[in-house]
Design a protein around this motif. Structure first.
Motif, PDB file in Angstrom:
ATOM      1  N   TYR A 287      -3.018   9.675   1.570  1.00 44.89           N
ATOM      2  CA  TYR A 287      -3.595   8.872   2.281  1.00 44.89           C
ATOM      3  C   TYR A 287      -3.292   7.264   2.278  1.00 44.89           C
ATOM      4  O   TYR A 287      -3.263   6.753   3.385  1.00 44.89           O
ATOM      5  N   ILE A 288      -3.302   6.923   1.186  1.00 42.69           N
ATOM      6  CA  ILE A 288      -3.051   5.488   0.911  1.00 42.69           C
ATOM      7  C   ILE A 288      -1.636   5.061   1.525  1.00 42.69           C
ATOM      8  O   ILE A 288      -1.349   4.180   2.010  1.00 42.69           O
TER       9      ILE A 288
ATOM     10  N   TYR B 148       0.787  -1.315  -0.004  1.00 44.20           N
ATOM     11  CA  TYR B 148      -0.039  -0.024   0.011  1.00 44.20           C
ATOM     12  C   TYR B 148       0.713   1.184  -0.104  1.00 44.20           C
ATOM     13  O   TYR B 148       0.388   2.207  -0.525  1.00 44.20           O
ATOM     14  N   LEU B 149       2.120   1.133   0.661  1.00 43.10           N
ATOM     15  CA  LEU B 149       3.039   2.208   0.769  1.00 43.10           C
ATOM     16  C   LEU B 149       3.427   2.503  -0.975  1.00 43.10           C
ATOM     17  O   LEU B 149       3.422   3.841  -1.508  1.00 43.10           O
TER      18      LEU B 149
ATOM     19  N   VAL C 283       2.989   5.675  -6.010  1.00 43.01           N
ATOM     20  CA  VAL C 283       2.695   5.277  -7.235  1.00 43.01           C
ATOM     21  C   VAL C 283       1.655   6.498  -7.941  1.00 43.01           C
ATOM     22  O   VAL C 283       1.778   7.240  -8.769  1.00 43.01           O
ATOM     23  N   VAL C 284       0.645   6.513  -6.855  1.00 41.27           N
ATOM     24  CA  VAL C 284      -0.349   7.430  -7.319  1.00 41.27           C
ATOM     25  C   VAL C 284      -0.070   8.945  -7.356  1.00 41.27           C
ATOM     26  O   VAL C 284      -0.292   9.803  -8.139  1.00 41.27           O
ATOM     27  N   MET C 285       0.927   9.163  -6.160  1.00 39.95           N
ATOM     28  CA  MET C 285       1.365  10.521  -6.076  1.00 39.95           C
ATOM     29  C   MET C 285       2.434  10.989  -7.396  1.00 39.95           C
ATOM     30  O   MET C 285       2.360  12.035  -7.811  1.00 39.95           O
TER      31      MET C 285
ATOM     32  N   VAL D 198      -1.941   5.797   6.074  1.00 40.06           N
ATOM     33  CA  VAL D 198      -2.587   5.043   6.830  1.00 40.06           C
ATOM     34  C   VAL D 198      -2.172   3.581   7.178  1.00 40.06           C
ATOM     35  O   VAL D 198      -1.948   3.353   8.271  1.00 40.06           O
ATOM     36  N   PRO D 199      -1.588   3.016   6.359  1.00 35.69           N
ATOM     37  CA  PRO D 199      -1.056   1.603   6.508  1.00 35.69           C
ATOM     38  C   PRO D 199       0.197   1.808   7.353  1.00 35.69           C
ATOM     39  O   PRO D 199       0.392   0.916   8.209  1.00 35.69           O
ATOM     40  N   TYR D 200       1.031   2.879   6.958  1.00 35.68           N
ATOM     41  CA  TYR D 200       2.275   2.892   7.633  1.00 35.68           C
ATOM     42  C   TYR D 200       1.832   3.195   9.406  1.00 35.68           C
ATOM     43  O   TYR D 200       2.389   2.443  10.318  1.00 35.68           O
ATOM     44  N   ASN D 201       1.116   4.161   9.537  1.00 41.27           N
ATOM     45  CA  ASN D 201       0.621   4.551  11.028  1.00 41.27           C
ATOM     46  C   ASN D 201      -0.131   3.895  11.621  1.00 41.27           C
ATOM     47  O   ASN D 201      -0.039   3.680  12.924  1.00 41.27           O
ATOM     48  N   SER D 202      -0.940   2.748  10.744  1.00 43.39           N
ATOM     49  CA  SER D 202      -1.774   1.850  11.752  1.00 43.39           C
ATOM     50  C   SER D 202      -1.226   0.602  11.777  1.00 43.39           C
ATOM     51  O   SER D 202      -0.581  -0.047  12.811  1.00 43.39           O
ATOM     52  N   VAL D 203      -1.231  -0.433  10.746  1.00 38.37           N
ATOM     53  CA  VAL D 203      -0.840  -1.510  10.511  1.00 38.37           C
ATOM     54  C   VAL D 203       0.824  -1.796  10.496  1.00 38.37           C
ATOM     55  O   VAL D 203       1.091  -2.654  11.411  1.00 38.37           O
ATOM     56  N   LEU D 204       1.346  -1.243   9.697  1.00 38.63           N
ATOM     57  CA  LEU D 204       2.954  -1.403   9.763  1.00 38.63           C
ATOM     58  C   LEU D 204       3.625  -1.299  11.057  1.00 38.63           C
ATOM     59  O   LEU D 204       4.455  -2.101  11.570  1.00 38.63           O
ATOM     60  N   PHE D 205       3.178   0.035  11.580  1.00 39.34           N
ATOM     61  CA  PHE D 205       4.012   0.251  12.853  1.00 39.34           C
ATOM     62  C   PHE D 205       3.431  -0.588  14.200  1.00 39.34           C
ATOM     63  O   PHE D 205       4.103  -0.975  14.747  1.00 39.34           O
TER      64      PHE D 205
END
Length: 76
Positions: A47-48, A12-13, A18-20, A51-58
């Motif tokens: 946002y994409i 997701y990161l 890629v979107v940016m 969110v995964p970095y700050n919630s799931v990955l960490f």
């Protein structure tokens, strides 16, 4: 498992990056692109990635290390 969710978070990161990158490339290629579209695309990419970095990955990194902490721990 921790490994699978960490890989998904990194995916997701990369997707957000890629979107940016694509939205910036679109603005460079076509300078007459609407600013609203550009802002939506860069916001979506941010946002994409965020969110995964700050919630799931960490959270998975905390679980992997075994440290006593929560996601809010580094924010304090």
């Amino acid at each position: 498992s921790n490994a699978l969710s960490s890989k998904a978070s990194i995916g997701y990161l990369l997707l957000g990056s890629v979107v940016m990158f694509a939205s910036s490339g679109l603005l460079s290629a076509k300078p007459d692109v609407d600013a609203y579209v550009y802002m939506i695309l860069t916001g979506l990419g941010s946002y994409i990635s965020y969110v995964p970095y700050n919630s799931v990955l960490f959270e998975r990194l905390i679980a992997y290390t075994g440290a006593e902490a929560t996601v809010s721990f580094p924010m304090a």
